[in-house]
Design a protein around this motif. Structure first.
Motif, PDB file in Angstrom:
ATOM      1  N   TYR A  55       0.832  -1.203   0.000  1.00 39.63           N
ATOM      2  CA  TYR A  55       0.000   0.000   0.000  1.00 39.63           C
ATOM      3  C   TYR A  55       0.867   1.253   0.000  1.00 39.63           C
ATOM      4  O   TYR A  55       0.621   2.191  -0.766  1.00 39.63           O
ATOM      5  CB  TYR A  55      -0.928  -0.010   1.227  1.00 39.63           C
ATOM      6  CG  TYR A  55      -1.525   1.328   1.553  1.00 39.63           C
ATOM      7  CD1 TYR A  55      -2.512   1.887   0.755  1.00 39.63           C
ATOM      8  CD2 TYR A  55      -1.089   2.055   2.658  1.00 39.63           C
ATOM      9  CE1 TYR A  55      -3.054   3.134   1.049  1.00 39.63           C
ATOM     10  CE2 TYR A  55      -1.634   3.289   2.957  1.00 39.63           C
ATOM     11  CZ  TYR A  55      -2.609   3.822   2.151  1.00 39.63           C
ATOM     12  OH  TYR A  55      -3.134   5.045   2.445  1.00 39.63           O
ATOM     13  N   ALA A  59       0.910   3.785  -3.166  1.00 42.39           N
ATOM     14  CA  ALA A  59       0.434   5.141  -2.882  1.00 42.39           C
ATOM     15  C   ALA A  59       1.543   6.158  -3.118  1.00 42.39           C
ATOM     16  O   ALA A  59       1.295   7.250  -3.660  1.00 42.39           O
ATOM     17  CB  ALA A  59      -0.074   5.230  -1.448  1.00 42.39           C
ATOM     18  N   LEU A 101      -6.171   6.619  -6.606  1.00 41.37           N
ATOM     19  CA  LEU A 101      -5.592   6.905  -5.290  1.00 41.37           C
ATOM     20  C   LEU A 101      -6.654   6.964  -4.206  1.00 41.37           C
ATOM     21  O   LEU A 101      -6.407   6.533  -3.076  1.00 41.37           O
ATOM     22  CB  LEU A 101      -4.798   8.218  -5.323  1.00 41.37           C
ATOM     23  CG  LEU A 101      -3.365   8.110  -5.800  1.00 41.37           C
ATOM     24  CD1 LEU A 101      -2.731   9.482  -5.918  1.00 41.37           C
ATOM     25  CD2 LEU A 101      -2.545   7.220  -4.901  1.00 41.37           C
ATOM     26  N   TRP A 104      -7.541   3.366  -3.534  1.00 45.01           N
ATOM     27  CA  TRP A 104      -6.388   2.738  -2.871  1.00 45.01           C
ATOM     28  C   TRP A 104      -6.278   3.209  -1.419  1.00 45.01           C
ATOM     29  O   TRP A 104      -5.923   2.442  -0.529  1.00 45.01           O
ATOM     30  CB  TRP A 104      -5.119   3.061  -3.652  1.00 45.01           C
ATOM     31  CG  TRP A 104      -3.931   2.254  -3.242  1.00 45.01           C
ATOM     32  CD1 TRP A 104      -2.818   2.705  -2.603  1.00 45.01           C
ATOM     33  CD2 TRP A 104      -3.725   0.850  -3.453  1.00 45.01           C
ATOM     34  NE1 TRP A 104      -1.941   1.682  -2.391  1.00 45.01           N
ATOM     35  CE2 TRP A 104      -2.467   0.530  -2.906  1.00 45.01           C
ATOM     36  CE3 TRP A 104      -4.476  -0.152  -4.043  1.00 45.01           C
ATOM     37  CZ2 TRP A 104      -1.949  -0.765  -2.933  1.00 45.01           C
ATOM     38  CZ3 TRP A 104      -3.956  -1.441  -4.067  1.00 45.01           C
ATOM     39  CH2 TRP A 104      -2.714  -1.734  -3.518  1.00 45.01           C
ATOM     40  N   PHE A 105      -6.602   4.466  -1.183  1.00 46.83           N
ATOM     41  CA  PHE A 105      -6.603   5.023   0.171  1.00 46.83           C
ATOM     42  C   PHE A 105      -7.634   4.297   1.042  1.00 46.83           C
ATOM     43  O   PHE A 105      -7.368   3.965   2.193  1.00 46.83           O
ATOM     44  CB  PHE A 105      -6.889   6.524   0.111  1.00 46.83           C
ATOM     45  CG  PHE A 105      -6.971   7.182   1.453  1.00 46.83           C
ATOM     46  CD1 PHE A 105      -5.837   7.399   2.216  1.00 46.83           C
ATOM     47  CD2 PHE A 105      -8.198   7.595   1.958  1.00 46.83           C
ATOM     48  CE1 PHE A 105      -5.914   8.007   3.457  1.00 46.83           C
ATOM     49  CE2 PHE A 105      -8.284   8.204   3.195  1.00 46.83           C
ATOM     50  CZ  PHE A 105      -7.141   8.412   3.946  1.00 46.83           C
ATOM     51  N   THR A 143      -1.676   7.965   7.039  1.00 45.47           N
ATOM     52  CA  THR A 143      -3.094   7.844   6.706  1.00 45.47           C
ATOM     53  C   THR A 143      -3.925   8.765   7.587  1.00 45.47           C
ATOM     54  O   THR A 143      -4.840   9.445   7.102  1.00 45.47           O
ATOM     55  CB  THR A 143      -3.555   6.381   6.870  1.00 45.47           C
ATOM     56  OG1 THR A 143      -2.735   5.557   6.030  1.00 45.47           O
ATOM     57  CG2 THR A 143      -4.995   6.204   6.487  1.00 45.47           C
TER      58      THR A 143
END
Length: 176
Positions: A55, A59, A101, A104-105, A143
């Motif tokens: 990840y 990212a 994105l 994916w986040f 995050t």
């Protein structure tokens, strides 16, 4: 100054100097580069959730690509308002990358927050797999930083709207 005059002034405000723009672009590249580095260094250091380093790498790569593409001349709209085929390609690419994105986040949130407070001890005798402490905490806080920044933008946007509302009601004799 009326609301339309204020908005016209904001839109016509000149761009910051090139060194300021360059420094801000470089600052925006720091986190993606750190994500790539942390993910690559600790690729096999989180058996508890092996997608966390992946990840971070993905990212970071896509975030860096988005930052670099924003520096290209094709990402700028011309002064006359027309768009060339190249600028449409850039806009489409930026939109697709941003959409990816975002998805994916969300996936990263699931992978990171679902194992909150993992076992950090590598050679533990219990059956609970570990996750490297620096890798997990880096992923967790980068995050969480996104949520903090989004919250600040939300509060700032509400304050700006409130100020526009107050300015619009200030004088009844302002020209429209």
């Amino acid at each position: 100054m009326s609301n339309s005059g204020l908005i016209r002034h904001i839109r016509s405000h000149p761009q910051p100097p090139a060194p300021v723009l360059a420094c801000s672009k470089l600052a925006l590249c720091v986190i993606p580069i750190a994500q790539i580095a942390m993910g690559a260094v600790h690729l096999d250091d989180c058996p508890r959730q092996h997608y966390i380093p992946i990840y971070l790498i993905v990212a970071g790569v896509f975030g860096l690509a988005l930052s670099v593409l924003s520096c290209l001349p094709c990402s700028k709209t011309p002064e006359d308002g027309t768009s060339s085929p190249l600028s449409r390609v850039c806009t489409t690419w930026n939109s697709l990358t941003s959409c990816f994105l975002f998805c994916w986040f969300i996936a990263g949130n699931v992978w990171i927050y679902s194992i909150y407070q993992p076992n950090y001890i590598r050679n533990s005798t219990n059956l609970d797999p570990y996750c490297d402490r620096s890798l997990y905490l880096f992923a967790f806080w980068t995050t969480t930083l996104v949520y903090i920044i989004l919250g600040l933008f939300l509060v700032g946007g509400c304050l700006v709207l409130f100020c526009f509302f107050l300015c619009g009601r200030a004088d009844a004799d302002d020209d429209v």
